[in-house]
Design an enzyme around this catalytic site. Structure first.
Site, PDB file in Angstrom:
ATOM      1  CD  GLU A 139      18.567 -18.786  17.921  1.00 13.73           C
ATOM      2  OE1 GLU A 139      19.127 -17.886  18.301  1.00 13.73           O
ATOM      3  OE2 GLU A 139      18.964 -19.832  17.683  1.00 13.73           O
ATOM      4  N   GLY A 164      11.944 -14.596  19.570  1.00 14.26           N
ATOM      5  CA  GLY A 164      11.142 -13.693  20.003  1.00 14.26           C
ATOM      6  C   GLY A 164      11.397 -13.467  21.435  1.00 14.26           C
ATOM      7  CB  VAL A 182       5.974 -15.193  23.295  1.00 20.78           C
ATOM      8  CG1 VAL A 182       5.447 -15.983  22.530  1.00 20.78           C
ATOM      9  CG2 VAL A 182       5.180 -13.887  23.538  1.00 20.78           C
ATOM     10  N   GLY A 183       8.151 -17.131  24.691  1.00 19.86           N
ATOM     11  CA  GLY A 183       8.932 -18.255  24.691  1.00 19.86           C
ATOM     12  C   GLY A 183       8.549 -19.476  25.626  1.00 19.86           C
ATOM     13  CB  CYS A 189      18.110 -10.435  19.599  1.00 17.46           C
ATOM     14  SG  CYS A 189      18.998 -11.025  18.306  1.00 17.46           S
TER      15      CYS A 189
HETATM   16  P1  NAD Z   1       7.125 -10.429  18.455  1.00 19.33           P
HETATM   17  O1  NAD Z   1       5.943  -9.551  19.337  1.00 19.33           O
HETATM   18  O2  NAD Z   1       7.053 -10.444  17.076  1.00 19.33           O
HETATM   19  O3  NAD Z   1       6.560 -11.919  19.009  1.00 19.33           O
HETATM   20  C1  NAD Z   1       7.271 -13.019  18.237  1.00 19.33           C
HETATM   21  C2  NAD Z   1       6.462 -14.025  17.661  1.00 19.33           C
HETATM   22  O4  NAD Z   1       5.590 -14.600  18.885  1.00 19.33           O
HETATM   23  C3  NAD Z   1       5.350 -13.423  16.751  1.00 19.33           C
HETATM   24  O5  NAD Z   1       5.365 -14.170  15.475  1.00 19.33           O
HETATM   25  C4  NAD Z   1       4.156 -13.520  17.459  1.00 19.33           C
HETATM   26  O6  NAD Z   1       2.958 -13.559  16.488  1.00 19.33           O
HETATM   27  C5  NAD Z   1       4.359 -14.490  18.402  1.00 19.33           C
HETATM   28  N1  NAD Z   1       3.321 -14.343  19.706  1.00 19.33           N
HETATM   29  C6  NAD Z   1       3.271 -13.268  20.275  1.00 19.33           C
HETATM   30  N2  NAD Z   1       2.357 -13.502  21.502  1.00 19.33           N
HETATM   31  C7  NAD Z   1       2.163 -14.726  21.581  1.00 19.33           C
HETATM   32  C8  NAD Z   1       1.468 -15.409  22.182  1.00 19.33           C
HETATM   33  N3  NAD Z   1       0.741 -15.147  23.424  1.00 19.33           N
HETATM   34  N4  NAD Z   1       1.264 -16.846  22.075  1.00 19.33           N
HETATM   35  C9  NAD Z   1       1.921 -17.390  20.935  1.00 19.33           C
HETATM   36  N5  NAD Z   1       2.620 -16.511  20.170  1.00 19.33           N
HETATM   37  C10 NAD Z   1       2.708 -15.521  20.115  1.00 19.33           C
HETATM   38  O7  NAD Z   1       8.526 -10.286  18.916  1.00 19.33           O
HETATM   39  P2  NAD Z   1       9.121  -9.988  20.384  1.00 19.33           P
HETATM   40  O8  NAD Z   1       8.846 -10.837  21.328  1.00 19.33           O
HETATM   41  O9  NAD Z   1       8.717  -8.408  20.756  1.00 19.33           O
HETATM   42  O10 NAD Z   1      10.575  -9.983  19.924  1.00 19.33           O
HETATM   43  C11 NAD Z   1      11.417  -9.074  20.507  1.00 19.33           C
HETATM   44  C12 NAD Z   1      12.323 -10.383  21.286  1.00 19.33           C
HETATM   45  O11 NAD Z   1      12.907 -11.312  20.416  1.00 19.33           O
HETATM   46  C13 NAD Z   1      13.456  -9.554  22.198  1.00 19.33           C
HETATM   47  O12 NAD Z   1      13.814  -9.987  23.521  1.00 19.33           O
HETATM   48  C14 NAD Z   1      14.702  -9.975  21.242  1.00 19.33           C
HETATM   49  O13 NAD Z   1      15.687 -10.029  21.938  1.00 19.33           O
HETATM   50  C15 NAD Z   1      14.356 -11.186  20.698  1.00 19.33           C
HETATM   51  N6  NAD Z   1      15.026 -11.648  19.720  1.00 19.33           N
HETATM   52  C16 NAD Z   1      15.730 -12.601  19.487  1.00 19.33           C
HETATM   53  C17 NAD Z   1      16.473 -13.088  18.455  1.00 19.33           C
HETATM   54  C18 NAD Z   1      17.249 -14.252  18.314  1.00 19.33           C
HETATM   55  O14 NAD Z   1      17.800 -14.374  17.252  1.00 19.33           O
HETATM   56  N7  NAD Z   1      17.892 -14.764  19.424  1.00 19.33           N
HETATM   57  C19 NAD Z   1      16.209 -12.362  17.439  1.00 19.33           C
HETATM   58  C20 NAD Z   1      15.289 -11.151  17.407  1.00 19.33           C
HETATM   59  C21 NAD Z   1      14.784 -10.921  18.403  1.00 19.33           C
END
Ligand code: NAD
Length: 458
Positions: free
Chosen positions: A212, A190, A194-195, A246
């Protein structure tokens, strides 16, 4: 699942893991085959859910999600024996006679948190690695891909061992609660912010994490290239899933002299791919939700749009859009775009692209289109990125022999193939010695002779 039940579920997975069944290769193989069966039995349902969530067309659903997962499962099944064997390493003179090896052991109970853009495979490909390595897992799909999340919540318990795997649906509240539990590994896909939350929560239990993440992946195009194939590959990797990938090229860097031919070629390929009106073309996807649609429209305010820009908030449509030379401080060039907008930045000399890339956070992927060997070497050695693909787009993801993961702000750790297996394993270091030859050099009482021999041996 209600919040009080989450801790109980994780505890019961821990108890099951401690019974030892997941260590047997036969159990792991059976679970992988079940995951394969689930995917094959429900190919139509999965494709339909992806269509509902992201307007994903059937071909993309198969190549980037369903088929992708099946090939990861097949690869793991083929190599499971080899990966799980002890890995011999040499033993130094000072410990002779003796033997040394690494023994892969499962970490325990893993938490896998998926993202919404490839909601099927981003949750299940890490699971393939976790199963192959002999772990139990809690799966947390993204709540934004509503239909895929609901489908997986129904299918996973039907196909996989319910003592070992549990899927928890929900948003921030549930994920926050799940993150309080003491896992043995947390695998998160993600965004960066959030990471940080995930890593902070894992630190409480000293749990290792794989992050990731994403970032702005640059795409450098040199004049010395095959223009038509370059344009086609850029269009393929940028506008697949309407740019919500991503590893999509986030922005293009090209020399001023070569920018117009490249722009013309990209426009031509866009028409070849999606026709004159991508709004009515079934192969072109939609933005996941209203918030992201509005975010992307916001990026376009005040920009020099040279192609596309049409949007419809009711259907969450945004046309493939080209922006020429945006302000590098604008949101479009500061945030990861994660949508169908491609900024094109022109420079006097393509060599200057290295400095431009290095001014920014380390990206997940870097693309370079050129026939120039010298430029290739310079870009490879003078920039940093999770992965690099020369003369193509995200095709590098199809090679399970390459690790997939970021560096710096784009993430830490990796998976795919054996790299995933190793991520979910502890490579236990083992040395074995016989009782014979118990040379007393290392034991007191010490003297000069013992020290001088040891100095030569070590
Ligand atoms: P998202 O909103 O689906 O969030 C990812 C996960 O985090 C979800 O399961 C969600 O429930 C959880 N989450 C959200 N807020 C949270 C919080 N406050 N506390 C705990 N958990 C929480 O996805 P996103 O963040 O919008 O994803 C997009 C990002 O992900 C982009 O930056 C993209 O580049 C990256 N991404 C990376 C890869 C990779 O393989 N490296 C793949 C896909 C997406």
């Amino acid at each position: 699942m209600d919040i009080a039940a989450i801790a109980l579920q994780v505890n019961s997975l821990k108890s099951f893991f401690n019974q030892g069944q997941t260590r047997a290769l036969s159990w792991r193989r059976q679970q992988l085959l079940q995951l394969k069966k689930m995917t094959e039995d429900h190919e139509d349902d999965i494709a339909k859910a992806l269509e509902q969530d992201l307007g994903k067309c059937r071909q993309e659903a198969w190549t980037a999600e369903i088929g992708y997962l099946l090939s990861e499962i097949n690869h793991s099944l083929r190599h499971l024996n080899k990966w799980s064997k002890r890995r011999r390493v040499s033993t130094p003179m000072v410990a002779q006679p003796g033997s040394s090896f690494l023994l892969p052991e499962p970490k325990g109970v893993a938490l896998i948190i998926g993202a919404w853009n490839y909601p099927f495979q981003l949750l299940l490909a890490p699971l393939v690695a976790a199963i192959a390595a002999g772990n139990c897992a809690v799966l947390k799909p993204s709540e934004l891909a509503v239909n895929v999340s609901a489908l997986l919540a129904k299918l996973v318990p039907d196909y996989l061992d319910q003592h070992a795997f549990v899927l928890i649906e929900g948003g921030v509240e549930q994920t926050t609660e799940v993150l309080k539990q003491p896992f043995d590994h947390v695998f998160y896909t993600g965004g960066e912010s959030v990471g940080k939350i995930v890593m902070r929560a894992a630190a409480e239990h000293l749990t290792p994490v794989t992050l990731e993440l994403g970032g702005k992946s640059p795409c450098i195009v040199d004049q010395n290239t095959n223009l038509k194939v370059t344009a086609r590959r850029i269009v393929w990797s940028k506008w697949m899933n309407a740019g919500q990938t991503c590893v999509a090229p986030d922005y293009v860097i090209v020399s001023k002299d070569f920018s117009q031919p490249l722009i013309d070629a990209i426009k031509q390929e866009l028409t070849a791919f999606y026709g004159k009106d991508s709004a009515t073309n079934g192969d072109y996807g939609r933005i996941i939700n209203d918030r992201h649609h509005a975010r992307l429209i916001g990026y376009l305010q005040g920009q020099n749009i040279i192609h596309g820009g049409q949007a419809d908030s009711d259907t969450r449509y945004l046309a493939p859009t080209l922006v020429l030379n945006p302000d590098l401080h604008s949101a479009l060039m500061q945030e990861e775009i994660f949508g169908p907008i491609l900024p094109i930045i022109t420079l006097d000399k393509i060599e200057d692209s290295i400095a431009l890339v290095n001014q920014r956070a380390k990206p997940l992927a870097l693309y370079l289109y050129t026939n120039d060997k010298d430029l290739t070497e310079r870009v490879l050695h003078q920039t940093s990125a999770g992965s690099v693909c020369i003369n193509d787009g995200m095709i590098f993801m199809t090679n399970p022999k390459l690790p997939f993961g970021g560096v710096g702000n784009s993430g830490m750790g990796s998976y795919h193939g054996q790299f995933g297996f190793d991520t979910f394993s502890h490579l236990k270091a083992v040395m074995k010695r016989p009782f014979i030859f118990d040379v007393n050099l290392r034991y007191p009482p010490f003297n000069r002779f013992k020290l001088s021999v040891l100095k030569k041996l070590l």
